[in-house]
Design an enzyme around this catalytic site. Structure first.
Site, PDB file in Angstrom:
ATOM      1  CG  HIS A   1      -5.738  -2.739   1.347  1.00 48.01           C
ATOM      2  ND1 HIS A   1      -5.052  -2.383  -0.076  1.00 48.01           N
ATOM      3  CD2 HIS A   1      -4.844  -1.978   1.971  1.00 48.01           C
ATOM      4  CE1 HIS A   1      -4.107  -1.511   0.087  1.00 48.01           C
ATOM      5  NE2 HIS A   1      -4.170  -1.155   1.443  1.00 48.01           N
TER       6      HIS A   1
ATOM      7  CG  ASP B   1      -7.202  -3.461  -2.139  1.00 49.81           C
ATOM      8  OD1 ASP B   1      -7.759  -2.338  -1.781  1.00 49.81           O
ATOM      9  OD2 ASP B   1      -6.001  -3.495  -2.122  1.00 49.81           O
TER      10      ASP B   1
ATOM     11  CB  SER C   1      -0.981  -0.028   1.132  1.00 48.13           C
ATOM     12  OG  SER C   1      -1.849   0.748   1.049  1.00 48.13           O
TER      13      SER C   1
END
Length: 276
Positions: free
Chosen positions: A254, A221, A145
């Site tokens: 995620h 995600d 991320s």
């Protein structure tokens, strides 16, 4: 430098240290996994950069990477995600301030006094690791991320420094998505041209070196369309002839469940480059 954690893991040691960072002007913690091969001689290093709200703890407790690092004989170094301390500027919310350093060198008050995570990750921390631990100068870098953004930008900005780079769910175009626009406006000011040096989709267009890049992105995600947009990196890489291998993974979100599912393949990706 003080060791504050020391745990046996897969024949090696998972440690955490605290040290004073001259670059950041505060005390910082980092985790280092030394595989069993480090007892016989220096080993290469994979640097892992974590995402928003994380510390050095998230990766080492959730990813299950030690098993694969021991298998391939690779050390893994995980820094914190921002400067920390009572004297360090902070903000309300999870996406700015402590826990959200975005791996840039801030130029705006009050952030510029401490928020120089790019220099910390790219220069100060590797120098410290190579001076005090049984590691070689063969380096790779990865992250998740915000940390995937950091890994890509650091690698693209430092030709000759790393053998390979990979990322999970990276913020590939921070200058064009809300997370990055908020952070860059605060840390770097309103000049969007200045933002481009920390935008992987911009840096890859003129990169002086073509490293093997592996990117995994979960199709489920929750941040895919609004914040991550991996196609921006792939389109820029294809236009520049840069080898980016983007894998869209069905069903994955995620979380660290996603990272744990594919971290073995990422470490193997780096091990191949580190041995070359």
């Amino acid at each position: 430098m003080e060791r504050i954690e020391h745990r046996a893991s897969f024949g090696g040691w998972q440690d955490v240290y605290r040290h004073r960072s001259a670059v950041l002007g505060c005390d910082m913690a980092f985790a280092i996994y030394l595989p069993p091969q480090a007892q016989e001689g220096p080993v290469p290093v994979l640097y892992w950069l974590s995402g928003l709200t994380c510390t050095e703890q998230n990766f080492i407790t959730k990813a299950g990477a030690q098993r694969y690092a021991a298998e391939h004989g690779i050390a893994i170094v995980c820094p914190d995600t921002s400067p920390r301390g009572d004297d360090v500027a902070d903000a309300d919310g999870y996406d700015l301030g402590q826990g959200a350093g975005f791996y840039v060198n801030a130029t705006q008050a009050p952030w510029a006094a401490h928020y120089r995570m790019f220099d910390y990750v790219a220069d100060e921390l590797p120098a410290l690791i190579e001076a005090h631990f049984p590691v070689t100068a063969a380096r790779a870098i990865s992250g998740h991320s915000m940390g995937g953004h950091g890994a890509l930008v650091v690698a693209l900005s430092k030709p000759g420094r790393y053998r390979s780079v990979s990322a999970f769910s990276p913020i590939v175009a921070p200058s064009q998505v809300p997370w990055g626009e908020k952070a860059f406006s605060a840390y770097l000011g309103d000049d969007r041209e200045a933002w481009k040096q920390y935008d992987a989709s911009e840096r890859i267009r003129t990169a002086a070196e073509k490293l093997p890049v592996l990117v995994d992105q979960g199709e489920a995600d929750e941040f895919l369309d609004a914040q991550l947009q991996p196609w921006r990196l792939k389109d820029a890489a294809d236009a520049a002839g840069y080898p980016v291998y983007l894998r869209m993974q069905p069903g994955h979100d995620h979380s660290y469940y996603f990272i744990a599912s594919f971290i073995g393949e990422h470490i193997a990706h780096h091990a191949a480059a580190l041995r070359a």
